[in-house]
Enzyme design. Structure first.
Site, PDB file in Angstrom:
ATOM      1  N   GLY A  56     101.895  40.570  77.326  1.00 12.88           N
ATOM      2  CA  GLY A  56     101.676  40.740  78.774  1.00 12.88           C
ATOM      3  C   GLY A  56     103.008  40.691  79.511  1.00 12.88           C
ATOM      4  O   GLY A  56     103.332  41.583  80.303  1.00 12.88           O
ATOM      5  N   HIS A  57     103.798  39.654  79.225  1.00 13.60           N
ATOM      6  CA  HIS A  57     105.119  39.544  79.862  1.00 13.60           C
ATOM      7  C   HIS A  57     105.998  40.737  79.473  1.00 13.60           C
ATOM      8  O   HIS A  57     106.699  41.304  80.311  1.00 13.60           O
ATOM      9  CB  HIS A  57     105.836  38.273  79.401  1.00 13.60           C
ATOM     10  CG  HIS A  57     105.148  36.996  79.759  1.00 13.60           C
ATOM     11  ND1 HIS A  57     104.523  36.201  78.827  1.00 13.60           N
ATOM     12  CD2 HIS A  57     105.007  36.353  80.947  1.00 13.60           C
ATOM     13  CE1 HIS A  57     104.034  35.126  79.420  1.00 13.60           C
ATOM     14  NE2 HIS A  57     104.304  35.187  80.703  1.00 13.60           N
TER      15      HIS A  57
HETATM   16  P1  AMP Z   1     103.661  33.306  83.798  1.00 15.47           P
HETATM   17  O1  AMP Z   1     104.729  33.147  82.752  1.00 15.47           O
HETATM   18  O2  AMP Z   1     102.305  32.901  83.340  1.00 15.47           O
HETATM   19  O3  AMP Z   1     104.074  32.715  85.126  1.00 15.47           O
HETATM   20  O4  AMP Z   1     103.540  34.858  84.057  1.00 15.47           O
HETATM   21  C1  AMP Z   1     104.669  35.630  84.431  1.00 15.47           C
HETATM   22  C2  AMP Z   1     104.203  36.983  84.857  1.00 15.47           C
HETATM   23  O5  AMP Z   1     103.538  37.619  83.773  1.00 15.47           O
HETATM   24  C3  AMP Z   1     103.209  36.940  86.020  1.00 15.47           C
HETATM   25  O6  AMP Z   1     103.528  37.989  86.926  1.00 15.47           O
HETATM   26  C4  AMP Z   1     101.879  37.170  85.336  1.00 15.47           C
HETATM   27  O7  AMP Z   1     100.918  37.783  86.176  1.00 15.47           O
HETATM   28  C5  AMP Z   1     102.293  38.116  84.216  1.00 15.47           C
HETATM   29  N1  AMP Z   1     101.311  38.093  83.131  1.00 15.47           N
HETATM   30  C6  AMP Z   1     100.864  37.019  82.450  1.00 15.47           C
HETATM   31  N2  AMP Z   1      99.922  37.389  81.553  1.00 15.47           N
HETATM   32  C7  AMP Z   1      99.762  38.728  81.688  1.00 15.47           C
HETATM   33  C8  AMP Z   1      98.929  39.707  81.045  1.00 15.47           C
HETATM   34  N3  AMP Z   1      98.054  39.379  80.098  1.00 15.47           N
HETATM   35  N4  AMP Z   1      99.035  40.991  81.445  1.00 15.47           N
HETATM   36  C9  AMP Z   1      99.916  41.342  82.434  1.00 15.47           C
HETATM   37  N5  AMP Z   1     100.731  40.473  83.052  1.00 15.47           N
HETATM   38  C10 AMP Z   1     100.656  39.186  82.692  1.00 15.47           C
END
Ligand code: AMP
Length: 256
Positions: free
Chosen positions: A34-35
């Site tokens: 995702g990231h």
């Molecule tokens: P985090 O590390 O959880 O703060 O996420 C960092 C970024 O990655 C944020 O913009 C989230 O929305 C994005 N993100 C996390 N998981 C996913 C996913 N499965 N698909 C798309 N973007 C994601």
């Protein structure tokens, strides 16, 4: 890939880049596909890409998982290097909060309800850190995942209200083969919980078809979720948050 741990190092890394636009992806690490999809979109949209990893204390309440949040910096750095990221910013708390952890800005109306009902501290923490990170990185554009759909709306609103010269781009949710949205917190799930977690997207899709969010909450409980924070419709989406044991999962799907 250059690594910066202070604002001075970050400025030096930025100065070493040629002319061109800088695209930025803020994360809390424990990176998954995702990231990495955000990083790829950033590479498409900008000439250079900066990524930060910072587990932001101000968006966690005292009883939440700040201490246990997965931290795998070396592995993350390798994945980002392989994606061709130009700058990895790895600040510490002293760098991001030299003045202590008081919130200097508040989240706007997009933060009302949903997540805020259950995590009242959360979006103020998010806008506070994202604004500070934006000030440090000064990107031309920034990519956020639709996985955190309300967060994306809150950030867009913050950028508009503060009139920041930054394009905020939303990126689609990346899921595993079963449809489970990838999340760093999936690492907490047991085998049994993983099986149940895969029902979240199925139930939200059904709710998007029927608009029956009450039935969706009941279905999640029937499938074995321990507690439902909400299933609700907003922004032409069905958004949901539910607990499996100690793990809180969120997801959302578009209403067609
Ligand atoms: P985090 O590390 O959880 O703060 O996420 C960092 C970024 O990655 C944020 O913009 C989230 O929305 C994005 N993100 C996390 N998981 C996913 C996913 N499965 N698909 C798309 N973007 C994601």
């Amino acid at each position: 890939m250059k690594i910066a741990r202070t604002i001075e190092e970050l400025d030096a890394c930025k100065s070493a880049l040629g002319n061109g636009t800088l695209a930025y992806v803020p994360t809390m690490g424990a990176l998954h596909e995702g990231h990495l999809s955000l990083v790829r979109l950033a590479k498409e949209k900008g000439d250079y890409v900066a990524v930060s990893i910072f587990v932001n204390p101000t968006q966690f309440a005292p009883h939440e998982d700040f201490d246990s949040y997965p931290r795998i910096e070396n592995e993350d750095a390798k994945s980002l290097e392989a994606e061709g990221v130009d700058i990895l910013f790895l600040p510490t708390e002293d760098i991001m909060y030299p003045d202590g952890k008081d919130s200097d800005i508040k989240a706007g109306s997009a933060a009302k309800g949903l997540e805020t009902t259950f995590r009242p501290h959360f979006f103020d923490g998010v806008v506070n850190i994202v604004n500070r990170l934006f000030n440090a990185v000064k990107p031309d554009l920034a990519v956020f995942g639709e996985k955190d759909f309300q967060q994306l709306q809150v950030i867009k609103q913050m950028v508009e209200v503060l009139e920041l010269p930054i394009d905020v781009i939303g990126a689609p949710i990346i899921r595993d083969k079963s449809g489970l949205a990838l999340s760093s917190r999936n690492l907490y799930l047991s085998e049994d919980e993983l099986v149940t977690s895969r029902k979240l997207n199925v139930v939200l899709r059904e709710a998007a078809r029927t608009s029956d969010t009450e039935a969706a909450e009941k279905a999640l409980l029937d499938y074995g979720f321990d507690k439902i924070d909400y299933v609700a419709m907003r922004w032409n989406r069905v958004l949901g948050a539910a607990w499996l044991g100690e793990t809180r999962l969120i997801d959302n799907v578009a209403v067609r």
